[in-house]
Motif scaffolding. Structure first.
Motif, PDB file in Angstrom:
ATOM      1  N   LEU A  74       0.828  -1.213   0.000  1.00 21.86           N
ATOM      2  CA  LEU A  74       0.000   0.000   0.000  1.00 21.86           C
ATOM      3  C   LEU A  74       0.860   1.260   0.000  1.00 21.86           C
ATOM      4  O   LEU A  74       0.501   2.264  -0.614  1.00 21.86           O
ATOM      5  N   ARG A  75       1.989   1.190   0.678  1.00 21.16           N
ATOM      6  CA  ARG A  75       2.880   2.349   0.733  1.00 21.16           C
ATOM      7  C   ARG A  75       3.537   2.585  -0.625  1.00 21.16           C
ATOM      8  O   ARG A  75       3.748   3.733  -1.047  1.00 21.16           O
ATOM      9  N   ALA A  76       3.839   1.508  -1.340  1.00 17.73           N
ATOM     10  CA  ALA A  76       4.544   1.622  -2.627  1.00 17.73           C
ATOM     11  C   ALA A  76       3.608   1.876  -3.795  1.00 17.73           C
ATOM     12  O   ALA A  76       4.051   2.365  -4.845  1.00 17.73           O
ATOM     13  N   ASN A  77       2.323   1.546  -3.633  1.00 20.92           N
ATOM     14  CA  ASN A  77       1.360   1.684  -4.744  1.00 20.92           C
ATOM     15  C   ASN A  77       0.146   2.468  -4.272  1.00 20.92           C
ATOM     16  O   ASN A  77      -0.740   1.915  -3.627  1.00 20.92           O
ATOM     17  N   ARG A  78       0.118   3.737  -4.556  1.00 19.15           N
ATOM     18  CA  ARG A  78      -0.946   4.586  -4.052  1.00 19.15           C
ATOM     19  C   ARG A  78      -2.207   4.421  -4.900  1.00 19.15           C
ATOM     20  O   ARG A  78      -2.177   4.560  -6.129  1.00 19.15           O
ATOM     21  N   PHE A  79      -3.325   4.141  -4.233  1.00 16.34           N
ATOM     22  CA  PHE A  79      -4.611   3.962  -4.898  1.00 16.34           C
ATOM     23  C   PHE A  79      -5.574   5.062  -4.479  1.00 16.34           C
ATOM     24  O   PHE A  79      -5.479   5.598  -3.361  1.00 16.34           O
ATOM     25  N   ASP A  80      -6.505   5.383  -5.367  1.00 19.64           N
ATOM     26  CA  ASP A  80      -7.541   6.370  -5.022  1.00 19.64           C
ATOM     27  C   ASP A  80      -8.518   5.801  -3.999  1.00 19.64           C
ATOM     28  O   ASP A  80      -9.078   6.555  -3.190  1.00 19.64           O
ATOM     29  N   ALA A  97      -3.376  -0.607   6.431  1.00 23.17           N
ATOM     30  CA  ALA A  97      -3.628   0.766   5.963  1.00 23.17           C
ATOM     31  C   ALA A  97      -3.182   1.782   7.013  1.00 23.17           C
ATOM     32  O   ALA A  97      -2.672   2.864   6.673  1.00 23.17           O
ATOM     33  N   THR A  98      -3.360   1.445   8.280  1.00 22.02           N
ATOM     34  CA  THR A  98      -2.903   2.333   9.349  1.00 22.02           C
ATOM     35  C   THR A  98      -1.388   2.466   9.310  1.00 22.02           C
ATOM     36  O   THR A  98      -0.845   3.580   9.391  1.00 22.02           O
ATOM     37  N   LEU A  99      -0.682   1.337   9.147  1.00 24.44           N
ATOM     38  CA  LEU A  99       0.779   1.357   9.101  1.00 24.44           C
ATOM     39  C   LEU A  99       1.310   2.083   7.870  1.00 24.44           C
ATOM     40  O   LEU A  99       2.381   2.695   7.916  1.00 24.44           O
ATOM     41  N   SER A 100       0.568   2.013   6.772  1.00 27.19           N
ATOM     42  CA  SER A 100       1.041   2.605   5.514  1.00 27.19           C
ATOM     43  C   SER A 100       0.572   4.035   5.317  1.00 27.19           C
ATOM     44  O   SER A 100       0.920   4.677   4.316  1.00 27.19           O
ATOM     45  N   GLY A 101      -0.249   4.537   6.226  1.00 25.22           N
ATOM     46  CA  GLY A 101      -0.752   5.901   6.096  1.00 25.22           C
ATOM     47  C   GLY A 101      -1.828   6.070   5.047  1.00 25.22           C
ATOM     48  O   GLY A 101      -2.025   7.174   4.531  1.00 25.22           O
ATOM     49  N   THR A 102      -2.543   4.978   4.718  1.00 25.79           N
ATOM     50  CA  THR A 102      -3.569   5.056   3.669  1.00 25.79           C
ATOM     51  C   THR A 102      -4.974   4.784   4.209  1.00 25.79           C
ATOM     52  O   THR A 102      -5.878   4.475   3.437  1.00 25.79           O
ATOM     53  N   LEU A 103      -5.162   4.907   5.525  1.00 27.47           N
ATOM     54  CA  LEU A 103      -6.451   4.559   6.117  1.00 27.47           C
ATOM     55  C   LEU A 103      -7.591   5.412   5.562  1.00 27.47           C
ATOM     56  O   LEU A 103      -8.723   4.932   5.440  1.00 27.47           O
ATOM     57  N   ALA A 104      -7.316   6.646   5.198  1.00 33.03           N
ATOM     58  CA  ALA A 104      -8.364   7.528   4.678  1.00 33.03           C
ATOM     59  C   ALA A 104      -8.946   7.014   3.371  1.00 33.03           C
ATOM     60  O   ALA A 104     -10.083   7.355   3.019  1.00 33.03           O
TER      61      ALA A 104
END
Length: 370
Positions: A74-80, A97-104
């Motif tokens: 998730l950190r390496a591949n940013r998704f909408d 997602a919490t660890l990768s900063g993508t929870l939003a």
């Protein structure tokens, strides 16, 4: 074009896996770049995945151990938007997602009646997932996408989840041109060369599906020539065969395993029966309606009442009532097939890919609902 990710355990047999695979293809049809990621990998549906969908397999030995690898991905591949399906996968996805900063950008989905489904798999890590999931659902920024209004209500009524923590999106069960397609030829000899009325059911041979009740109902049908076929596989095969033998209907009953084209079998049948004790939104019922074949369903939580408009489209009977089920099946077998055929097809149309994908895009991307 939006970049979207779907997160699953694998693509083995199961309604959730099949629907997420169909959703991936429908999202591509709608002009999106879609990746389907499996925490473990493989499964019987993998070869059926739309070739335009990118497939990633983390090859984790267990879902719970996939958190670090998923977080790195998730950190390496940013998704909408990111969509996880099934409770234990939801918990893993929330952690990653919490660890990768993508929870939003993470959305999770519940595919079955939570208060019933939590008792099905008694593995320790799955039980832990069901314990912590409702708390996580209160804390994450996006509402849980539920497969039906009943599933959403169940989650709110039986856990600490609040009304604002849930939303609803329909399954993409049918191709957009399903009305124009002719069904294929059935494979079962009782349907290819029909000499008597045939009842058909489809699903895993598991307690949830209530096939023991269906066999008991079948034995109570007055017509001694009627036959029953249940397409599917599972641990209850020996018990169901023994029950048919005990009730004296083994010679008119068959368990042929999975069907390569279950809709072709259903289209050739005289009646389709959903005998489940609980569901989320039964895709097999929608598929059966789309063929125009008469159907009977239990009034199980959740889905059939909504799909069948409270019994207007087709009969609904109490769960675990073989006599009522037998009476409803007998009534359908004695009713002209053309009666309410169009109503059944129209009821199924709500679950076309194009309609369903719009409800998902509204949930995932914050678009206004259609």
């Amino acid at each position: 074009m939006k970049k979207l990710l779907i997160i699953l355990h694998d693509l083995n047999a199961g309604g959730a896996e099949k629907m997420m695979m169909r959703l991936a293809g429908a999202l591509v049809d709608a002009g999106n770049d879609v990746t389907l990621l499996m925490l473990t990998g493989g499964g019987i549906h993998a070869r059926q995945l739309d070739s335009r969908v990118k497939m990633v397999e983390l090859q984790s030995p267990r879902s719970a151990r996939a958190v670090p690898a998923l977080a790195r991905f998730l950190r390496a591949n940013r998704f909408d938007a990111q969509l996880a399906a099934l409770t234990h996968v939801n918990v893993v996805a929330i952690a990653a997602a919490t660890l990768s900063g993508t929870l939003a950008r993470l959305h999770v989905s519940e595919r079955n009646a939570f208060s019933y489904d939590k008792y099905v798999n008694r593995q320790l890590m799955v039980r832990v997932a069901y314990l912590v999931a409702p708390l996580l659902y209160r804390l994450i920024p996006n509402p849980v996408i539920c497969v039906s209004r009943g599933v959403a209500q169940d989650l709110v009524s039986t856990t600490i989840a609040r009304r604002r923590d849930v939303t609803v999106a329909d399954n993409p069960v049918l191709d957009n041109d399903f009305r124009d397609k002719q069904p294929g030829l059935p494979s079962h000899p009782w349907l290819l060369q029909k000499s008597a009325p045939v009842i058909v059911a489809v699903g895993r041979l598991a307690p949830q599906k209530g096939f023991d009740t269906l066999i008991a109902a079948f034995a109570a049908i007055p017509d001694p020539d009627v036959r029953l076929i249940i397409f599917g596989e599972g641990a209850l095969r020996p018990q169901l065969q023994d029950l048919a033998q005990t009730l004296g209907v083994a010679d008119r009953f068959d368990l042929p395993g999975y069907a390569s084209d279950p809709m072709a079998e259903v289209a050739a049948a005289d009646c389709f029966v959903l005998s489940s004790r609980f569901e989320g939104s039964p895709n097999a019922l929608v598929e059966a309606l789309s063929t125009g074949t008469p159907v009977v369903s239990t009034r199980c939580p959740h889905g059939p009442q909504d799909i069948l408009v409270g019994g207007i489209v087709a009969p609904l009977v109490a769960v675990d009532d073989p006599i009522a089920l037998a009476q409803a099946i007998t009534q359908q077998l004695s009713t002209p097939r053309s009666l309410q055929r169009q109503s059944r097809i129209d009821a199924a149309a709500r679950f076309m890919n194009a309609s369903a994908v719009e409800t998902y895009l509204a949930a995932l991307l914050g678009r206004p609902s259609p």
